[in-house]
Design an enzyme around this catalytic site. Structure first.
Site, PDB file in Angstrom:
ATOM      1  N   THR A  14      30.177 118.381  29.160  1.00  0.00           N
ATOM      2  CA  THR A  14      31.564 118.780  29.212  1.00  0.00           C
ATOM      3  C   THR A  14      31.827 120.138  28.599  1.00  0.00           C
ATOM      4  O   THR A  14      31.590 120.357  27.413  1.00  0.00           O
ATOM      5  CB  THR A  14      32.503 117.775  28.516  1.00  0.00           C
ATOM      6  OG1 THR A  14      32.262 116.487  29.034  1.00  0.00           O
ATOM      7  CG2 THR A  14      33.948 118.119  28.759  1.00  0.00           C
ATOM      8  N   ALA A 173      27.936 127.898  31.924  1.00  0.00           N
ATOM      9  CA  ALA A 173      26.933 127.080  32.617  1.00  0.00           C
ATOM     10  C   ALA A 173      25.552 127.732  32.588  1.00  0.00           C
ATOM     11  O   ALA A 173      24.536 127.031  32.596  1.00  0.00           O
ATOM     12  CB  ALA A 173      27.365 126.821  34.058  1.00  0.00           C
ATOM     13  N   CYS A 176      24.682 127.108  28.415  1.00  0.00           N
ATOM     14  CA  CYS A 176      24.674 125.749  27.854  1.00  0.00           C
ATOM     15  C   CYS A 176      23.978 124.781  28.810  1.00  0.00           C
ATOM     16  O   CYS A 176      24.411 124.624  29.951  1.00  0.00           O
ATOM     17  CB  CYS A 176      26.105 125.284  27.592  1.00  0.00           C
ATOM     18  SG  CYS A 176      26.208 123.601  26.954  1.00  0.00           S
ATOM     19  N   THR A 179      26.124 121.982  30.548  1.00  0.00           N
ATOM     20  CA  THR A 179      27.237 122.418  31.386  1.00  0.00           C
ATOM     21  C   THR A 179      26.689 122.837  32.741  1.00  0.00           C
ATOM     22  O   THR A 179      25.674 123.514  32.812  1.00  0.00           O
ATOM     23  CB  THR A 179      27.962 123.619  30.729  1.00  0.00           C
ATOM     24  OG1 THR A 179      28.424 123.235  29.436  1.00  0.00           O
ATOM     25  CG2 THR A 179      29.131 124.094  31.563  1.00  0.00           C
TER      26      THR A 179
END
EC number: 3.4.25.2
Length: 188
Positions: A14, A173, A176, A179
């Protein structure tokens, strides 16, 4: 997001980002849910419209806990129509003081056309500061700091709120591992 019991693996995932600029507010969330090193779902929907479409909320944390908080927020919005700040403060107060609610492990990022709030279980209702150009950015979740930094870097450029959200989430994205680029984007 870590589980309370050592018998369960850590759940991660998330990234939720909110951007407000030039009268437009956008909340974007990625779709990845991971358990330890394994992606268990890539298309989760972590951003919802509330209050007849006038409010958008994104959540990070334990899913069942987040759904409980979203339901409570909807009830507060019915109790205090068109008063997002009051609904968020009342939810945070209940969340912090109620014996059942205080065990919930989640965070909310909530916005209407005029304001963005981060709501936490310790009683915080935080509104981000405005940029020099009048925009605002807030983020939560495992990639939240990356998305926040990217959003703040982009906020004063000649980009729409949605473009900023998409670019910042793309950067998060890339950095991480919890993500992904499968975004849900809701605009007001």
């Amino acid at each position: 997001m870590q589980s309370n019991s050592s018998s369960f693996p850590d759940w991660h995932g998330t990234t939720i980002l909110a951007v407000r600029k030039n009268g437009s507010t956008v909340i974007a969330g990625d779709g990845q849910v991971s358990m330890g090193p394994t992606v268990v779902k890539g298309n989760a929907r972590k951003v919802r419209r509330l209050a007849g479409g006038k409010v958008v909320a994104g959540f990070a944390g334990a899913t069942a806990d987040a759904f409980t908080l979203i339901e409570r927020l909807e009830a507060k919005l019915e109790q205090y129509p068109d008063q997002l700040a009051r609904a968020c403060v009342d939810l945070a107060k209940d969340w912090r003081t109620d014996r059942y609610l205080r065990r919930l492990e989640a965070m909310l990022l909530v916005a209407d056309k005029t304001a963005i709030y981060t709501v936490t279980g310790v009683g915080d209702v935080l509104e981000p500061g405005e940029s020099l150009g009048g925009g605002a950015v807030a983020a939560i979740g495992s990639g939240g700091n990356y998305a926040l930094a990217a959003g703040k870097a982009l906020i004063d450029l000649d980009l729409s709120a949605e473009d900023i959200a998409r670019k910042a989430m793309g950067i998060a994205a890339e950095i991480c591992v919890y993500t992904n680029g499968n975004l849900t984007v809701e605009s007001l």
